[in-house]
Design an enzyme around this catalytic site. Structure first.
Site, PDB file in Angstrom:
ATOM      1  N   PHE A 147      33.988  30.322  48.544  1.00  0.00           N
ATOM      2  CA  PHE A 147      33.988  30.964  47.996  1.00  0.00           C
ATOM      3  C   PHE A 147      33.295  30.630  46.948  1.00  0.00           C
ATOM      4  O   PHE A 147      33.294  30.425  45.386  1.00  0.00           O
ATOM      5  CB  PHE A 147      35.768  30.773  47.414  1.00  0.00           C
ATOM      6  CG  PHE A 147      36.499  31.538  48.242  1.00  0.00           C
ATOM      7  CD1 PHE A 147      36.913  33.174  48.533  1.00  0.00           C
ATOM      8  CD2 PHE A 147      37.346  31.098  49.006  1.00  0.00           C
ATOM      9  CE1 PHE A 147      36.887  33.453  49.353  1.00  0.00           C
ATOM     10  CE2 PHE A 147      38.366  31.566  49.932  1.00  0.00           C
ATOM     11  CZ  PHE A 147      38.192  32.821  49.906  1.00  0.00           C
ATOM     12  N   LEU A 148      31.756  29.950  47.657  1.00  0.00           N
ATOM     13  CA  LEU A 148      30.580  29.422  46.648  1.00  0.00           C
ATOM     14  C   LEU A 148      29.953  30.992  45.746  1.00  0.00           C
ATOM     15  O   LEU A 148      29.375  31.448  46.797  1.00  0.00           O
ATOM     16  CB  LEU A 148      30.275  28.646  47.287  1.00  0.00           C
ATOM     17  CG  LEU A 148      30.770  27.953  48.169  1.00  0.00           C
ATOM     18  CD1 LEU A 148      29.401  27.262  48.601  1.00  0.00           C
ATOM     19  CD2 LEU A 148      31.773  26.648  47.665  1.00  0.00           C
TER      20      LEU A 148
ATOM     21  N   CYS B 262      25.469  38.896  49.240  1.00  0.00           N
ATOM     22  CA  CYS B 262      26.839  38.718  50.058  1.00  0.00           C
ATOM     23  C   CYS B 262      27.839  39.934  49.284  1.00  0.00           C
ATOM     24  O   CYS B 262      28.195  40.900  50.568  1.00  0.00           O
ATOM     25  CB  CYS B 262      28.258  37.636  48.869  1.00  0.00           C
ATOM     26  SG  CYS B 262      27.409  35.548  49.463  1.00  0.00           S
TER      27      CYS B 262
ATOM     28  N   LYS C 293      21.247  36.948  40.355  1.00  0.00           N
ATOM     29  CA  LYS C 293      21.854  36.975  38.607  1.00  0.00           C
ATOM     30  C   LYS C 293      21.619  35.772  38.014  1.00  0.00           C
ATOM     31  O   LYS C 293      20.206  35.190  39.253  1.00  0.00           O
ATOM     32  CB  LYS C 293      23.032  36.559  39.143  1.00  0.00           C
ATOM     33  CG  LYS C 293      23.165  35.710  40.057  1.00  0.00           C
ATOM     34  CD  LYS C 293      24.851  35.064  40.072  1.00  0.00           C
ATOM     35  CE  LYS C 293      24.991  34.731  41.080  1.00  0.00           C
ATOM     36  NZ  LYS C 293      26.334  33.637  40.994  1.00  0.00           N
TER      37      LYS C 293
END
Ligand code: UGA
Length: 441
Positions: free
Chosen positions: A151-152, A260, A321
């Site tokens: 969950f990086l 992702c 981002k």
């Protein structure tokens, strides 16, 4: 903290390197491999090409302590490892499903050579059922395959690894699940969820699809705010104070992207269809997201009078981002491409990119250079430095003082004071009265 273990990490992309360095910092002995020899040579000489906050320092510190080493041979990495982490690429295949051929071929390669009673742990995001398939391919009754999804987030991967919200471990044997949990410390001390492999694999997809849905919801509300004259920043702040909702992931923007969410939402749709389940909701989220990115293109068109042909568009930010140089499925890049197709002359600046051009986009080396003679400035990535500029100076460089702020990071008062025409997302053309209300709130 449990005792030191010998661990192999196969794959040294950003997930593999973070996992390897993170596990080494937990006092394990880690041997990390990659088939790209040039990458291993670089890493062995202390060069890390990935832009990821704190990662280079952690890798160098762990190498110096002798707990992290690199090799270009998977077989060397696994030779006496008790735990083997698979951190391998799972790119999107042509039909939308993840391409897991690398995972399968590595499983074929290592199967006969794994240490007795070792555990293979899948970190990569893979379709539900993959752990069972890998177990079949390994063909080693003494070796278990456990799912431990990552969950990086890019930009905060090291922190996410070292201070996770939770650690999800899927194993069909509780004993092996706990063996893996102990790698991260005392399983009773940290937030470990030990469950079956299928559920663990699905948790990963469900999280990413939920977060994408949340963002699409807020971007849809932003669209509505523009239509009715409300302000999405106050609406999101008002929503976030409900403890059941929370404030994270409520920033409206140019649509979600990255390596992702797009891949994982498509994969989930594909998986659901294969299982005979039509998840219309996720399909709608994906198509609405494309619409939100297109809306930014239209805002730029409107800002220059309706037609971008031959107009100079300064673009601040190309990465998907802030905090990364990753361009994969970047909304910024999609917007730039659409503007170029409509005849715009685009000049872009991104603090994480030093080249002179990239995918047909002219790159300059400062925010100011991007703005010289520009008809409009598009803020496409939320780098902090973009919100700290002196807009009067920037305006003096441009042909027209016009900003499309696709991240809502420019202070509207500053833009108006500097004589800019300002357009954000879900804030419309802001009136002074609304600004006063916001200040008071
Ligand atoms: C995402 C998840 O957040 C991680 O938990 C997960 O481990 C990772 O995918 C993965 O599957 O490997 P990441 O792709 O690095 O991480 O990026 P996010 O920070 O989630 O951002 C995704 C997109 O949402 C970006 O385009 C970002 O700009 C956008 N976003 C995010 C917003 O538009 N508004 C927000 O408030 C937050």
């Amino acid at each position: 903290m449990g005792s030191s273990r010998r661990i192999a990490v196969l794959g040294s992309g950003y997930v593999g390197l973070t996992v390897a360095a993170g596990l080494a910092s937990m006092r394990h002995e880690v041997l990390c491999s990659d088939i790209a020899e040039s990458k291993i040579d670089q890493l062995s000489s202390g060069v890390v090409s990935i832009v990821e906050d704190g990662l280079t320092d952690l890798i160098l510190a762990m190498v110096a302590k002798g707990r992290l080493k690199f090799t270009s041979s998977n077989l060397e990495a696994i030779s006496d490892a008790e735990f083997v982490f698979l951190c391998l690429p799972t790119p999107q295949g042509r039909d939308g499903s993840p391409d897991i051929t690398t995972t399968f071929s590595v499983a074929r390669e290592i199967g006969p050579h794994l240490a007795p009673n070792s555990i293979v742990i899948n970190k990569s995001t893979v379709p539900v059922g993959t752990a069972h398939k890998v177990r079949d391919i390994l063909n080693r009754p003494d070796v278990d395959v456990v799912s431990n999804p990552e969950f990086l987030s890019e930009g905060s991967a090291v922190l996410d690894f070292l201070q996770p919200d939770r650690i999800v471990i899927g194993s069909d044997s509780r004993e092996n699940g706990l063996r893996v949990a102990e790698l991260y410390g005392d399983p009773t001390d940290h937030k470990c969820i030990v469950t079956d492999t299928l559920s663990a694999e699905l948790i990963k997809y469900a999280c990413n699809a939920y977060l994408a849905t949340r963002l699409t919801f807020i971007n849809t509300m932003a669209e509505l705010c523009e239509a009715v004259g409300a302000d999405i920043r106050t609406v999101a702040a008002g929503m976030g104070t409900d403890h059941r909702i929370g404030t994270a992931f409520l920033n409206s923007g140019p649509g979600w992207g990255g390596s992702c969410f797009p891949k994982d939402t498509e994969a989930l749709i594909h998986m659901a269809e294969a299982a005979g389940c039509d998840i219309t909701l996720v399909k709608t989220v994906v198509s609405a997201n494309a619409g939100h990115t297109e809306r930014i293109v239209e805002k730029v068109e409107t800002a220059v009078g309706g037609n971008v042909a031959d107009k100079v568009v300064a673009v601040w930010g190309l990465a998907f981002k802030a905090g990364t140089n990753d361009l994969r499925n970047s909304p910024a890049l999609k917007i730039v491409t659409a503007l170029q197709e409509r005849g715009a002359i685009v000049r872009a600046y991104d603090p994480a990119m030093e080249k002179d051009s990239l995918d047909g986009v002219e790159l300059v080396h400062s925010k100011e250079d991007a703005c010289v003679g520009a008809d409009v400035l598009l803020v496409a990535t939320e780098w902090t430095e973009f919100s700290l500029v002196d807009l009067a100076t920037i305006g003096g460089l441009m042909s027209h003082r016009s900003i499309v702020d696709a991240r809502n990071i420019i202070r509207i008062e500053d833009a108006l004071d500097a004589g800019f025409d300002y357009v954000g997302v879900g804030v419309g053309r802001v009136s002074t009265i609304r600004l006063l209300n916001l200040e008071a709130g």
